[in-house]
Design an enzyme around this catalytic site. Structure first.
Site, short mmCIF file in Angstrom:
data_model
loop_
_atom_site.label_atom_id
_atom_site.label_comp_id
_atom_site.label_asym_id
_atom_site.label_seq_id
_atom_site.Cartn_x
_atom_site.Cartn_y
_atom_site.Cartn_z
N GLY A 28 0.82 -1.20 0.00
CA GLY A 28 0.00 0.00 0.00
C GLY A 28 0.85 1.24 0.00
N TYR A 257 0.79 -12.07 -7.10
CA TYR A 257 1.20 -10.67 -7.27
C TYR A 257 1.48 -9.93 -5.97
CZ TYR A 257 0.85 -5.67 -8.37
OH TYR A 257 1.08 -4.33 -8.48
N ASP A 365 4.19 -11.66 -17.59
CA ASP A 365 3.72 -10.83 -16.47
C ASP A 365 3.03 -11.75 -15.46
OD1 ASP A 365 3.36 -8.62 -14.94
OD2 ASP A 365 2.13 -7.53 -16.37
#
Length: 501
Positions: A28, A257, A365
């Site tokens: 974050g 991720y 990715d």
């Protein structure tokens, strides 16, 4: 996706909390906060921005005390108001501060109950403040002048009864201790550990084990789904299962991720899981295109690097770093607003023409969410002279919103929603697109030495494990996001008009 940390130490913990949050900065970048406790008083600093920007020397000097909690935040509903920076505080009972990672799916019902039945006021739109008030109310119901561990675990049990969704929580009870707990499905991660000092044993709770590692704490274990840990101010640790029917179903997207590769989650190495993702992808490519003409495998920094390396090894082709990353640009996936994401991609990456000119390039990715980033990166590869540009996703197609704390609330923002692989390939400009198969992803993450039978895979298969998410709920979230976007857009336009006039 947010990061939480809590420490009960033997000396001032302000620097350790700061360092722990810095390690969790990838979770974050919108806001950060720390609160400490000393002699029954609380010392709080929180604001929008990165950890290094929120806390200056003058703030750190005021954050005294050997017990505290911290939080790094990104907005799960598109808002970036500093009023929603955490930790949150309520004065009754005892004075409780709380930081939370996740999202409650029954927050509207809870907010109504808090006002009408619990007689409490909620001052923001944050579900974290709602969760804090639920916990505070249930603890107050015990009616004790001094809370015991039995009181605290009973209050957590009632939180599990009332709150639905994914949540990992650290809360500090002023003058008494720190409690950490996890939702009954274990959707969001939380671990705890200890370190020995000359003064005695210190304890730490955090979102990821890497935060413990960096500060010299030894990982004890993950909190089990529904479990709580309570560490008193003088360093006594207790744990208790507080849910009636817990079932481990962690968010699989953490491994794809969100988490750092050097973290251990529910006993699974994130790094090893990503290696296995690359291996599974290579097997799929060899099945579907045994005569492929891939010249080079190039990762899109940074999360996909591990999977791309193993993919190249199993295909027997070269692995090359074709993009240079500007490390002073944040993660585009968690930036508030599509305009900011589009603008940042070219600022974030630059292609090395030598690795692209005249080659058939396989870009790798970790996932494809909105498609904004990969479309621009594919165009960059073509501009650098690539002959053909193939694209590989270490995750399956993201087709459904996430409601447990990841910023994917609108299905229509997801490029793969209601589209085939071929349609997505055309939209992003790839000559060939390969997605990971969901069974392979589950095997890659849960098939190591530590066997995990169930995962939250809702973004891939639309199966919401809490059982309370339907089309009405998803439409309501999407509408709320659209309304918020309109308000923000109008506000920006008004500011521009004011400036121009």
């Amino acid at each position: 996706m947010c990061g939480i940390v809590g420490i009960v130490g033997k000396s001032n913990v302000n620097q350790a909390l700061y360092d722990g949050l810095t390690v969790l900065q990838h979770r974050g970048q919108d806001a950060a906060g720390i609160v400490t406790s000393h002699d029954g008083r609380l010392f709080l600093r929180k604001d929008n921005g990165l950890v290094r920007d929120v806390f200056h020397q003058r703030h750190m000097q005021r954050l005294v005390g050997h017990m505290g909690i911290g939080h790094v935040r990104y907005p799960t509903a598109g808002s970036s108001s500093s009023a929603e920076a955490q930790p949150f505080y309520v004065n009754s009972p005892y004075g409780i501060t709380l930081a939370h990672n996740g999202n409650l799916t029954n927050v509207e019902q809870l907010a109504k109950e808090i006002y009408e039945s619990d007689l409490r006021h909620v001052n923001t739109n944050s579900d974290s403040e709602v969760l804090l008030n639920v916990f505070a109310h249930e603890l107050a119901q015990r009616g004790q002048l001094q809370p015991t561990e039995e009181d605290i675990f009973a209050a957590v049990s009632q939180v599990h009864e009332r709150c639905i969704g994914g949540y990992a929580v650290v809360a500090m009870i002023t003058g008494y201790g720190i409690v950490g707990f996890r939702d009954p499905y274990g959707i969001r991660p939380i671990v705890f550990g200890q370190r020995h000092t000359d003064e005695g044993v210190e304890y730490m709770i955090a979102s990821e084990s890497v935060s413990l590692d960096v500060l010299g704490f030894t990982l004890i274990r993950d909190l089990a789904p529904g479990e709580a840990v309570y560490i008193t101010e003088d360093g006594k640790l207790s744990t208790r299962q507080c849910a009636s029917n817990p079932q481990l179903s962690p968010c699989i997207f953490e491994h794809v991720y969100l988490a750092r590769p050097d973290s251990i989650m529910d006993g699974v190495s994130v790094y090893k899981a990503r290696l296995r993702m690359g291996e599974k992808l290579a097997e799929k490519i060899l099945r579907e295109r045994p005569d492929h003409d891939i010249d080079v495998v190039i990762p899109i920094p940074d999360t996909s690097r591990t999977s791309a390396l193993e993919l190249a090894n199993h295909l027997g082709v070269k692995f090359r770093e074709g993009f240079v990353k500007n490390r002073y640009i944040g993660r585009t996936f968690i930036m508030p607003g599509q305009a900011a994401r589009k603008k940042s991609v070219r600022q974030k990456l630059n292609a090395i023409e030598l690795e692209f000119r005249g080659k058939n390039v396989m870009l790798v990715d970790d996932s494809i969410v909105r498609g904004t980033t990969c479309k621009q990166i594919i165009q960059m590869a073509r501009e650098a002279g690539a002959k053909n540009v193939y694209f590989c996703s270490a995750a399956p197609a993201v087709r459904y919103p996430n409601v447990y704390g990841i910023d994917m609330p609108s299905a229509h923002e997801l490029i793969a929603h209601n589209r085939s692989t071929e349609q997505v390939a055309e939209l992003i400009g790839a000559d060939w697109l390969v997605y990971q198969d969901l069974p392979d992803l589950i095997e890659a993450v849960g098939g190591g030495k530590i066997k995990i039978e169930h995962f939250d895979c809702a973004v891939f298969d639309g199966q919401y494990i809490t059982g309370d998410v339907d089309e009405v709920y998803l439409n309501k979230i999407e509408q709320a996001r659209n309304d918020l976007s309109k308000v923000k857009s109008q506000a920006v336009s008004a500011i521009i008009d004011l400036y121009n006039n």
